[in-house]
Design a protein around this motif. Sequence first.
Motif, short mmCIF file in Angstrom:
data_model
loop_
_atom_site.label_atom_id
_atom_site.label_comp_id
_atom_site.label_asym_id
_atom_site.label_seq_id
_atom_site.Cartn_x
_atom_site.Cartn_y
_atom_site.Cartn_z
N ALA A 178 0.81 -1.22 0.00
CA ALA A 178 0.00 0.00 0.00
C ALA A 178 0.85 1.26 0.00
O ALA A 178 0.30 2.37 0.07
N ALA A 179 2.17 1.14 -0.09
CA ALA A 179 3.03 2.32 -0.09
C ALA A 179 2.68 3.23 -1.26
O ALA A 179 2.53 2.76 -2.39
N PRO A 180 2.54 4.54 -1.03
CA PRO A 180 2.16 5.46 -2.11
C PRO A 180 3.06 5.38 -3.33
O PRO A 180 2.58 5.47 -4.47
N GLU A 181 4.38 5.20 -3.10
CA GLU A 181 5.29 5.15 -4.24
C GLU A 181 5.06 3.93 -5.12
O GLU A 181 5.54 3.86 -6.26
N GLU A 182 4.36 2.92 -4.58
CA GLU A 182 4.04 1.74 -5.39
C GLU A 182 2.66 1.85 -6.00
O GLU A 182 2.22 0.93 -6.71
N ASN A 183 1.96 2.96 -5.75
CA ASN A 183 0.60 3.13 -6.24
C ASN A 183 0.43 4.44 -6.98
O ASN A 183 -0.62 5.09 -6.91
N GLY A 184 1.49 4.86 -7.65
CA GLY A 184 1.40 6.07 -8.45
C GLY A 184 1.15 7.32 -7.64
O GLY A 184 0.64 8.31 -8.15
N GLY A 185 1.50 7.28 -6.34
CA GLY A 185 1.29 8.43 -5.48
C GLY A 185 -0.11 8.54 -4.94
O GLY A 185 -0.43 9.49 -4.21
N PHE A 186 -0.97 7.56 -5.28
CA PHE A 186 -2.36 7.61 -4.83
C PHE A 186 -2.52 6.85 -3.51
O PHE A 186 -1.62 6.18 -3.05
N ALA A 187 -3.74 6.94 -2.95
CA ALA A 187 -4.04 6.21 -1.73
C ALA A 187 -4.04 4.72 -2.01
O ALA A 187 -3.98 4.28 -3.15
N SER A 188 -4.11 3.93 -0.94
CA SER A 188 -4.02 2.48 -1.08
C SER A 188 -5.33 1.89 -1.58
O SER A 188 -6.07 1.20 -0.85
N VAL A 189 -5.64 2.19 -2.84
CA VAL A 189 -6.84 1.68 -3.48
C VAL A 189 -6.48 1.07 -4.82
O VAL A 189 -5.43 1.36 -5.40
N ASP A 190 -7.38 0.23 -5.33
CA ASP A 190 -7.13 -0.39 -6.63
C ASP A 190 -7.65 0.51 -7.75
O ASP A 190 -8.04 1.66 -7.53
N TYR A 191 -7.67 -0.01 -8.96
CA TYR A 191 -8.09 0.74 -10.14
C TYR A 191 -9.48 1.34 -10.00
O TYR A 191 -9.77 2.41 -10.52
N PHE A 192 -10.36 0.63 -9.29
CA PHE A 192 -11.75 1.05 -9.17
C PHE A 192 -12.03 1.84 -7.90
O PHE A 192 -13.17 2.20 -7.63
N GLY A 193 -11.00 2.05 -7.05
CA GLY A 193 -11.22 2.79 -5.82
C GLY A 193 -11.48 1.93 -4.61
O GLY A 193 -11.73 2.46 -3.53
N ASN A 194 -11.43 0.60 -4.77
CA ASN A 194 -11.59 -0.30 -3.62
C ASN A 194 -10.31 -0.32 -2.81
O ASN A 194 -9.20 -0.23 -3.36
N SER A 195 -10.43 -0.49 -1.50
CA SER A 195 -9.24 -0.61 -0.66
C SER A 195 -8.45 -1.86 -1.01
O SER A 195 -9.03 -2.92 -1.26
N LEU A 196 -7.13 -1.72 -1.05
CA LEU A 196 -6.29 -2.88 -1.31
C LEU A 196 -6.40 -3.86 -0.15
O LEU A 196 -6.43 -3.47 1.02
N GLN A 197 -6.47 -5.15 -0.47
CA GLN A 197 -6.55 -6.18 0.55
C GLN A 197 -6.02 -7.48 -0.04
O GLN A 197 -5.81 -7.59 -1.26
N VAL A 198 -5.77 -8.45 0.85
CA VAL A 198 -5.36 -9.76 0.37
C VAL A 198 -6.45 -10.27 -0.55
O VAL A 198 -7.62 -10.31 -0.18
N GLY A 199 -6.09 -10.65 -1.76
CA GLY A 199 -7.08 -11.03 -2.76
C GLY A 199 -7.13 -10.04 -3.91
O GLY A 199 -7.82 -10.26 -4.90
N THR A 200 -6.39 -8.93 -3.80
CA THR A 200 -6.27 -7.96 -4.89
C THR A 200 -5.05 -8.30 -5.72
O THR A 200 -3.96 -8.52 -5.18
N ILE A 201 -5.21 -8.36 -7.04
CA ILE A 201 -4.06 -8.52 -7.92
C ILE A 201 -4.15 -7.51 -9.05
O ILE A 201 -5.24 -7.13 -9.48
N ALA A 202 -3.00 -7.08 -9.52
CA ALA A 202 -2.91 -6.21 -10.68
C ALA A 202 -2.58 -7.07 -11.89
O ALA A 202 -1.77 -8.01 -11.80
N VAL A 203 -3.21 -6.76 -13.03
CA VAL A 203 -3.07 -7.59 -14.23
C VAL A 203 -2.90 -6.72 -15.46
O VAL A 203 -3.12 -5.51 -15.42
N ASP A 204 -2.54 -7.38 -16.54
CA ASP A 204 -2.60 -6.76 -17.85
C ASP A 204 -4.00 -7.05 -18.39
O ASP A 204 -4.33 -8.21 -18.67
N PRO A 205 -4.86 -6.04 -18.52
CA PRO A 205 -6.25 -6.28 -18.95
C PRO A 205 -6.36 -6.95 -20.31
O PRO A 205 -7.40 -7.52 -20.63
N ASN A 206 -5.32 -6.87 -21.13
CA ASN A 206 -5.35 -7.53 -22.43
C ASN A 206 -5.21 -9.05 -22.29
O ASN A 206 -5.51 -9.78 -23.23
N VAL A 207 -4.73 -9.49 -21.13
CA VAL A 207 -4.56 -10.92 -20.88
C VAL A 207 -5.63 -11.44 -19.92
O VAL A 207 -6.26 -12.46 -20.17
#
Length: 270
Positions: A178-207
Amino acid sequence: MKRFVKGLVLSSALLLSAVTPFMSVEAAPIREIGYKVQVNDALVDFPDSQPYLDDAHVLQAPVRFVSDKLGYEAHWENAGNELKVTLTNKKNTISFTTGDSSAVLNGKPITLQSVPKIVNGRVYFSVRALADVLGIQMQWDSSNQIAIYGADGKYHAPAWYATKFEKVIEGKATAYTAAPEENGGFASVDYFGNSLQVGTIAVDPNVIPLGSKVYVEGYNYDGLPAGGMYATASDTGGAVKGNKIDIFVPDPKAKAQQFGIQQVKIYVLE
């Protein structure tokens, strides 16, 4: 990790609820649907030869793995081109020979309902016949294709539930926090604004399309469920391209860096 945050366009409550990550739980590895055998609450592991349904629609299984799970010692000896097998525990001794419907149980001759056979170097025995011979109740779960031995005299729920998936991806995984530098300077949320938690993964949407439910196995990290975990593809990242995922871990950045780059298997669920 830096994300391309475009979530304002997709911030409706309906969409957010649709992609909220699973609460991650420890789970058995996903397997393709096949025939399985269970003794009490535990599945029998078949490392190199699997149960199958023969031409008479009788479920056959490698007897060694089943008898081991039932607490029997197995002894083998050659009988010409066949094999003689003796299974023994404190209560029973049964001897039989592949290719022969005759057997001996506790010194008395019996006739087997199905003839044992050698398949790819393994001795196979009818799952139902073995239960009948040893006096063990057996239930058949057709939905999950599991034969369940109640060796303790009780009925048991399936230890595995069939899960269908669209595709399997052999890929690489890294970890982020959840470190800001690992999240583009944003809060600890995912692409849709949900809080990051165990079970969140980042993907290439084309895959892996955003919002996909997946099961990930093959990683080794003490901050995640052992064996594998269910997750939701609800994040993206500039460095996440192709068959690669970034797994959120609720740990300090220094610990997450110990994850490194790991080979994983990703099941994209239906």
